[in-house]
Each structure stands twice: as structure tokens, then as C-alpha cells.
Scaffold this active site. Structure first.
Site, PDB file in Angstrom:
ATOM      1  N   SER A   1      49.156  42.616  28.327  1.00 40.32           N
ATOM      2  CA  SER A   1      48.023  43.300  28.861  1.00 40.32           C
ATOM      3  C   SER A   1      48.243  44.182  30.134  1.00 40.32           C
ATOM      4  O   SER A   1      48.989  45.156  29.902  1.00 40.32           O
ATOM      5  CB  SER A   1      47.042  42.197  29.232  1.00 40.32           C
ATOM      6  OG  SER A   1      45.824  42.779  29.587  1.00 40.32           O
TER       7      SER A   1
ATOM      8  N   ASP B   1      42.589  48.445  30.123  1.00 42.62           N
ATOM      9  CA  ASP B   1      43.674  48.124  30.374  1.00 42.62           C
ATOM     10  C   ASP B   1      44.555  48.169  29.261  1.00 42.62           C
ATOM     11  O   ASP B   1      44.512  48.563  28.184  1.00 42.62           O
ATOM     12  CB  ASP B   1      43.696  46.441  31.190  1.00 42.62           C
ATOM     13  CG  ASP B   1      43.284  45.553  29.953  1.00 42.62           C
ATOM     14  OD1 ASP B   1      42.674  45.722  28.971  1.00 42.62           O
ATOM     15  OD2 ASP B   1      43.712  44.363  30.395  1.00 42.62           O
TER      16      ASP B   1
ATOM     17  N   ALA C   1      35.341  40.688  38.016  1.00 45.89           N
ATOM     18  CA  ALA C   1      35.236  41.977  38.785  1.00 45.89           C
ATOM     19  C   ALA C   1      36.178  42.822  37.992  1.00 45.89           C
ATOM     20  O   ALA C   1      35.797  44.140  38.186  1.00 45.89           O
ATOM     21  CB  ALA C   1      35.240  41.780  40.277  1.00 45.89           C
ATOM     22  N   ASN C   2      37.072  42.453  37.872  1.00 46.20           N
ATOM     23  CA  ASN C   2      38.369  43.489  36.979  1.00 46.20           C
ATOM     24  C   ASN C   2      37.868  43.867  35.650  1.00 46.20           C
ATOM     25  O   ASN C   2      38.788  44.790  35.223  1.00 46.20           O
ATOM     26  CB  ASN C   2      39.466  42.682  37.087  1.00 46.20           C
ATOM     27  CG  ASN C   2      39.477  41.379  36.053  1.00 46.20           C
ATOM     28  OD1 ASN C   2      38.706  41.458  34.964  1.00 46.20           O
ATOM     29  ND2 ASN C   2      40.543  40.512  35.980  1.00 46.20           N
TER      30      ASN C   2
ATOM     31  N   ARG D   1      44.770  32.817  45.922  1.00 46.84           N
ATOM     32  CA  ARG D   1      45.061  31.996  44.664  1.00 46.84           C
ATOM     33  C   ARG D   1      46.489  32.377  43.933  1.00 46.84           C
ATOM     34  O   ARG D   1      46.591  33.754  43.923  1.00 46.84           O
ATOM     35  CB  ARG D   1      43.667  31.939  43.549  1.00 46.84           C
ATOM     36  CG  ARG D   1      43.442  33.497  43.333  1.00 46.84           C
ATOM     37  CD  ARG D   1      42.300  33.381  42.202  1.00 46.84           C
ATOM     38  NE  ARG D   1      42.907  32.987  41.025  1.00 46.84           N
ATOM     39  CZ  ARG D   1      43.413  33.753  40.227  1.00 46.84           C
ATOM     40  NH1 ARG D   1      43.605  35.072  40.558  1.00 46.84           N
ATOM     41  NH2 ARG D   1      44.069  33.465  38.883  1.00 46.84           N
ATOM     42  N   PRO D   2      47.065  31.362  43.621  1.00 44.56           N
ATOM     43  CA  PRO D   2      48.189  31.834  42.709  1.00 44.56           C
ATOM     44  C   PRO D   2      47.752  32.572  41.442  1.00 44.56           C
ATOM     45  O   PRO D   2      46.998  32.317  40.733  1.00 44.56           O
ATOM     46  CB  PRO D   2      48.812  30.665  42.561  1.00 44.56           C
ATOM     47  CG  PRO D   2      48.046  29.526  42.631  1.00 44.56           C
ATOM     48  CD  PRO D   2      46.479  29.937  43.302  1.00 44.56           C
ATOM     49  N   SER D   3      48.318  33.810  41.305  1.00 37.79           N
ATOM     50  CA  SER D   3      48.163  34.303  40.102  1.00 37.79           C
ATOM     51  C   SER D   3      48.827  33.767  38.938  1.00 37.79           C
ATOM     52  O   SER D   3      49.826  33.129  38.994  1.00 37.79           O
ATOM     53  CB  SER D   3      48.813  35.857  40.113  1.00 37.79           C
ATOM     54  OG  SER D   3      48.901  36.670  38.778  1.00 37.79           O
ATOM     55  N   GLY D   4      48.099  33.525  37.639  1.00 39.57           N
ATOM     56  CA  GLY D   4      48.420  32.966  36.685  1.00 39.57           C
ATOM     57  C   GLY D   4      48.992  34.214  35.601  1.00 39.57           C
ATOM     58  O   GLY D   4      49.464  33.687  34.326  1.00 39.57           O
TER      59      GLY D   4
ATOM     60  N   ARG E   1      47.543  36.151  45.010  1.00 37.88           N
ATOM     61  CA  ARG E   1      46.749  37.102  45.097  1.00 37.88           C
ATOM     62  C   ARG E   1      45.762  36.658  46.347  1.00 37.88           C
ATOM     63  O   ARG E   1      45.317  35.678  46.502  1.00 37.88           O
ATOM     64  CB  ARG E   1      45.678  37.411  43.960  1.00 37.88           C
ATOM     65  CG  ARG E   1      46.464  37.657  42.657  1.00 37.88           C
ATOM     66  CD  ARG E   1      45.349  38.119  41.708  1.00 37.88           C
ATOM     67  NE  ARG E   1      46.091  38.267  40.516  1.00 37.88           N
ATOM     68  CZ  ARG E   1      46.989  39.292  40.028  1.00 37.88           C
ATOM     69  NH1 ARG E   1      47.441  40.193  40.752  1.00 37.88           N
ATOM     70  NH2 ARG E   1      47.600  39.279  38.902  1.00 37.88           N
TER      71      ARG E   1
HETATM   72  C1  G16 Z   1      44.386  38.049  32.374  1.00 33.76           C
HETATM   73  C2  G16 Z   1      42.784  37.325  31.984  1.00 33.76           C
HETATM   74  C3  G16 Z   1      41.715  37.357  33.213  1.00 33.76           C
HETATM   75  C4  G16 Z   1      42.370  37.445  34.562  1.00 33.76           C
HETATM   76  C5  G16 Z   1      43.545  38.381  34.702  1.00 33.76           C
HETATM   77  C6  G16 Z   1      44.442  38.132  36.035  1.00 33.76           C
HETATM   78  O1  G16 Z   1      43.836  39.430  32.009  1.00 33.76           O
HETATM   79  O2  G16 Z   1      42.701  37.259  30.742  1.00 33.76           O
HETATM   80  O3  G16 Z   1      41.019  36.720  32.836  1.00 33.76           O
HETATM   81  O4  G16 Z   1      41.416  38.026  35.361  1.00 33.76           O
HETATM   82  O5  G16 Z   1      44.629  37.992  33.688  1.00 33.76           O
HETATM   83  O6  G16 Z   1      44.537  36.866  36.226  1.00 33.76           O
HETATM   84  P1  G16 Z   1      45.691  36.481  37.367  1.00 33.76           P
HETATM   85  O7  G16 Z   1      44.695  36.870  38.853  1.00 33.76           O
HETATM   86  O8  G16 Z   1      45.614  35.053  37.135  1.00 33.76           O
HETATM   87  O9  G16 Z   1      46.935  37.115  37.302  1.00 33.76           O
HETATM   88  P2  G16 Z   1      44.583  40.392  31.284  1.00 33.76           P
HETATM   89  O10 G16 Z   1      43.789  41.460  30.965  1.00 33.76           O
HETATM   90  O11 G16 Z   1      45.904  40.598  32.227  1.00 33.76           O
HETATM   91  O12 G16 Z   1      44.949  39.472  30.094  1.00 33.76           O
END
Ligand code: G16
Length: 546
Positions: free
Chosen positions: A65, A278, A373-374, A500-503, A509
Site C-alpha cells: 500500500s 495511495d 483522516a488519511n 501510537r505504534p504504527s502497525g 506515530r
Molecule cells: C493501512 C490501514 C489503515 C491505516 C494505515 C496506517 O493503510 O489499512 O487503516 O490507517 O495502514 O496504519 P498505521 O498508522 O498503523 O501504520 P494502507 O493504505 O497502508 O493499507
């Protein structure tokens, strides 16, 4: 069993590097592509088990993504086109991290826990984005499916939401639509044309024009493919189409949202509507520059406001009493939440980051509009809501105004991809709403004014030391961090901040908003420093933005 022998044999072609540990994160596994071959093979195995368990088709999308080109990842799609359930996310992590010699044990463990009938047929749909690593990684998924005797259908290059759509169509025996890319374009574009032609015949060519930044990714290819279905009701100038630039590099929805500036590679004329997708086209943000060259962003919050206002008006015109709500996350701009609650009087819910959380919260209402918001989001209509709308649209005794509103609602439902956030579908919906309401992008922007905000990233040695609560709005660990944030927030007016930790990336972040941009910037920097000092920052200390 022969199946397990085949798994053993094939898995040796996709070996796991010893000691490598990865987690199923916000949207699946995501890291540098060179660490992912074994993950893909194993996700092929897991999708096959999930298909046997649910007796339905399962989707596997190979994409990272918004991440940089060198990363890749995988998202698992459940039968109705939604993200895979949390319990199976856990299995995904177990299977991904089993050392090579323990793979069969891990697999058998899942089969036993879920009482899976191994003689049940399995079907898996596979798709991939345009990353150079995606071809071999999606082959690894297909190998995993065939090792367990499953059937697969390779859709090749598709956007993530297109694959979600195909899975849902397949499992609803075509009730949601046809499980082909052509079927997807036909359904969405026909609904879009009905909305825009019938309701906005006065639209000039200028108003029908939109500049699209394709992030040099799959969305650009698919917009090109779809264009002929739009019959010039929407005239698109496509930029960052992948012919020269690098995927997501200085372009795309994430770049535009986080940097709060236009992407490179696009020609913007003052006042003109533009949008960015994106890397896998599941997010969209809009923007324009004014005559002073100032940049104006219309993010997921502004999109949710536009859509929910439109739907609420139509419900009133149709005389339908349906409960509508907007679902957001902690990143939602404070102004948007106030506007929605106080002016529009709609129910607002806040969930953790990740569309999977928003999606489930939205399912609790007749109509659930959810957007991060993104720019990641969509609208869900309950079965009851769809039936009431249909009855009204088909009622021969109904007056014209109510009928017109019901028909608009029907076409709105058809233009939306309800399975997951979809940049293409969201774009068509937004364009139709603007046309129907005769609204310019500036008028849309003026619905409310965003509070200035800033997002930053901090590198720490292990981001899991940060734990949060209250839909990620407060940190519970490491000790002292939340108290530090509270003290810093008090120094600024109209301020709010959280971490928060990013996933999806190996970072923490930081979000801050405040009355002025300077204030938001300095708060974001101060909070970043607190994270760096209390959560084991690595590298140089965060520097002030000005
Ligand atoms: C993914 C998730 C979104 C999330 C974003 C950022 O988006 O599908 O719901 O907002 O990651 O997540 P994080 O802040 O945990 O890194 P995408 O478009 O990258 O698949």
C-alpha cells in the site's frame, strides 16, 4: 497425509529465515520485500484453511500500500470482502513465525483448533500491486494454495478494493455484482452516470474535470482502464501514472496528507480540483491551491462530512427514518468531530486505527459512514436500509420528491464499494455529490475549518513498549509518557496530542493539533522528544520543525 507431504516439500522452496519474527499488523504483514517469501507461501496455506473453514472464497492481496517501493505485504480478505477476523490474524502470526521444522505442527494446530474438514474444497482469489517484488511473492501465495490442494484464481494486477469486491461478489453468487474487473467498472460507472447525468445536466466540462495523482501505482492503471466506462461524464487528467516516477515517492495520498502539500509530478492550476490515491488505491484525499498559491487539503474527515451531509439530506427528502453515524479515529480533526456532532447532529464514534475497526463499528448503524483522516473509508448500508430504500423507489403511489431521493440513494449505494475503502469508488461518489449539489471544491472546503495539525514519526528500538487505551487517545506505557503529553498539551490553546505504534511501519506515530500551525508544530515536536526520551528513541533526537 499426502497434502502435508506436499506442504513439506513445497515449503522448502519458501524457507523461513531462522529467528525472523513478524506480526500481522494494522493491515496484514508488511516489511521489506526480501523477508516475505515464506510469509506469502504460508498465507496461501492459511487462506486455504480459512476457505475450507468458511466454505467460501477467501482473498489474498499482495501489496504494501502506502509503504515505499522496496517494502511489500499481504492482506487477507474474508468471505464478505471484509478484513480477516482477529482470531485468524492470530493464526496468521503463529504460522508466519513457526520455524521451518515446526511448520506442519503449527498448521495442524490450527486445523485442530478450528475443526477444519480437510476434504472440503477451497477457493482463493489472489491479486497484486505494481511493486517489482509482487510477481514472485504472489506466486508464493499461489504455491501455498496448491500445496494444500486448494483452487486459486489469479486476478493479477488489481487494486486492493477491487479484490475485496471480487471476493464478495463470488460469495454472494453475483448478488453484489459480477466477480470480474469489467463487472466492477460497469456497476460503479453506471451508477455514477445515473447520478451525474440525471441530476446535474447543467454541469460544464470544467466542472467535470479532475486531476488524479495515481501515486505511480496500480490505481493509475485502473483509472486508465475504467475511463471509457465514464463516457466523459468525468474527465480525468492522470498524473504519476507509473511511466517514470517511483511508487509513492513524493506523491500519493499518504505523502499529501502527512506533508500537507501537493505531490510532485502534477500540474495544478489555482482553484482546480485534484485528488491523490495511495499505492493500492484504497485511500483518497482531495486538494486545491488558491490564487495565492496556498494549499488546501480535503482529507478523510472532509470526505466523511460531505458524504454524510448528502445522505442525511436525502433521507430527510425521502422521509426515511434511518440511523446514520460517522465513524472516525483519534486522527480525526477536532473541528470535524465538532461539526458533525454539534451542527449536523449525527452520531460520531471513535475507534482504533485500521479500517477493520471502523468497518465493524459502522455495521452497527442503518448507514455507517467511516473514514480515517488519511482518506481510507467507505459507507455501509444495512440490509434493512437497502430494503426500505428499494421499496420507496419502487412504490407507485409515492410522490415525486420522495421517489427522486430514494432513486438517488439507490444509485449512491451502487457507486459505493461497501467491502472496504476504495479510492476509485470514493472518487466517483464525491464527484457525483459535488455535481448534484452544484458545489465547488472551495465550497466543500468551507463547510468547516480544520484545526492546524502535524503528524511526525519517531524511531524507537521497540515500538511495542508503547501501549494505548481509549481508542489510542491515551498511552498507558511506558510509565510517565501520558503525564508528559498532558503537561505539554496544557501549554497550547485548543490542543490535543496522542502517540501510537504504527502497525505498518517500524515507527511510533505522533499527532498534534492546536489553534495555530506553529503551536501544532511545536507540540508535535515536544511530544516526539518525550517519546524519544521515554520510549527508547534511536538515532538523533527529533529536531524542531522551524
Ligand atoms: C493501512 C490501514 C489503515 C491505516 C494505515 C496506517 O493503510 O489499512 O487503516 O490507517 O495502514 O496504519 P498505521 O498508522 O498503523 O501504520 P494502507 O493504505 O497502508 O493499507
Amino acid at each position: 497425509m499426502a497434502q502435508f507431504e506436499e506442504v513439506s516439500k513445497q515449503s522448502s522452496q519458501h524457507p523461513k529465515p531462522a529467528g525472523l519474527v513478524l506480526q500481522y499488523g494494522t493491515a496484514g504483514f508488511r516489511t521489506n520485500a526480501k523477508h516475505l517469501d515464506h510469509i506469502m507461501f504460508r498465507m496461501g496455506l492459511l487462506a486455504t484453511l480459512r476457505s475450507k473453514k468458511t466454505k467460501a472464497t477467501i482473498g489474498v492481496m499482495v501489496t504494501a500500500s502506502h509503504n515505499p517501493e522496496e517494502d511489500n505485504g499481504v492482506k487477507l480478505i474474508d468471505p464478505m470482502g471484509e478484513m480477516v477476523t482477529p482470531a485468524w490474524e492470530g493464526y496468521a502470526t503463529q504460522l508466519a513465525n513457526a520455524e521451518q521444522g515446526d511448520l506442519l505442527t503449527a498448521l495442524k494446530d490450527i486445523i485442530e483448533k478450528e475443526s477444519i474438514n480437510m476434504s472440503q474444497e477451497a477457493n482463493v482469489f489472489v491479486g497484486k500491486d505494481t511493486r517489482s517484488s509482487s510477481a514472485s511473492l504472489s506466486q508464493a501465495v499461489l504455491d501455498g494454495v496448491s500445496a494444500l490442494g486448494g483452487h486459486s484464481k489469479d486476478y493479477g494486477l488489481v487494486t486492493t478494493p477491487q479484490l475485496h469486491y471480487m471476493v464478495c461478489c463470488q460469495n454472494t453468487q453475483g448478488k453484489y455484482g459480477e466477480a470480474t474487473i469489467e463487472g466492477y467498472y460497469r456497476k460503479l460507472c453506471q451508477a455514477f452516470i445515473h447520478l451525474s447525468v440525471q441530476q446535474a445536466s447543467n454541469c460544464t466540462d470544467d466542472q467535470k474535470h479532475l486531476s488524479v495523482d495515481g501515486a505511480n501505482g496500480i490505481g493509475a492503471l485502473k483509472v486508465r482502464e475504467m475511463e471509457s466506462h465514464l463516457r466523459r461524464e468525468l474527465q480525468i487528467s492522470l498524473f504519476n501514472d507509473g511511466s517514470k516516477g517511483k511508487l509513492n515517492h513524493q506523491c500519493g495520498a499518504d505523502f499529501v496528507k502527512v506533508q500537507q502539500k501537493p505531490p510532485t509530478g502534477i500540474n495544478i492550476n489555482p482553484g482546480e480540483r485534484c485528488c491523490s490515491f495511495d499505492g493500492d488505491a484504497d485511500r483518497i484525499v482531495y486538494y486545491y491551491t488558491d490564487s495565492d498559491g496556498q494549499f488546501h487539503l480535503l482529507d478523510g474527515d472532509k470526505i466523511a462530512t460531505l458524504i454524510s451531509t448528502f445522505l442525511k439530506e436525502l433521507l430527510t427528502q425521502a422521509g426515511l427514518d434511518l440511523k446514520i453515524a460517522v465513524v472516525q479515529t483519534a486522527y480525526a480533526n477536532g473541528s470535524s468531530t465538532h461539526y458533525l456532532e454539534d451542527t449536523m447532529k449525527v452520531i460520531v464514534r471513535c475507534t482504533k486505527t485500521g479500517v477493520k475497526h471502523l468497518h465493524h463499528a459502522a455495521q452497527e448503524f442503518d448507514i455507517g459512514v467511516y473514514f480515517e483522516a488519511n482518506g481510507h473509508g467507505t459507507v455501509l448500508f444495512s440490509k434493512v436500509a437497502e430494503e426500505k430504500i428499494q421499496q420507496l423507489a419502487e412504490d407507485p403511489n409515492m410522490n415525486d420528491e420522495r421517489k427522486r431521493a430514494a432513486r438517488l440513494l439507490q444509485n449512491t449505494i451502487n457507486v459505493i464499494n461497501q467491502t472496504v475503502g476504495d479510492a476509485i469508488s470514493d472518487m466517483l461518489l464525491i464527484e457525483a455529490i459535488l455535481a448534484i449539489r452544484g458545489m465547488t471544491v472551495q465550497q466543500w472546503d468551507a463547510i468547516y475549518s480544520d484545526l492546524p495539525n502535524r503528524q511526525l514519526k519517531v524511531k524507537v528500538s521497540d515500538r511495542r513498549v508503547i501501549d494505548t487505551t481509549d481508542a489510542e487517545r491515551r498511552a498507558v506505557s511506558p510509565a510517565g509518557l501520558q503525564e508528559a503529553i498532558d503537561t505539554l498539551v496544557k501549554k497550547h490553546r485548543l490542543a490535543r496530542s496522542f502517540v501510537r505504534p504504527s502497525g505498518t511501519e517500524d515507527v511510533v506515530r505522533v499527532y498534534a493539533e492546536a489553534e495555530t500551525q506553529e503551536s501544532a508544530d511545536s507540540l508535535a515536536h515536544e511530544v516526539s522528544l518525550a517519546v524519544y526520551r521515554l520510549a527508547g528513541g534511536v538515532g538523533d533526537e527529533p529536531k524542531p520543525l522551524h
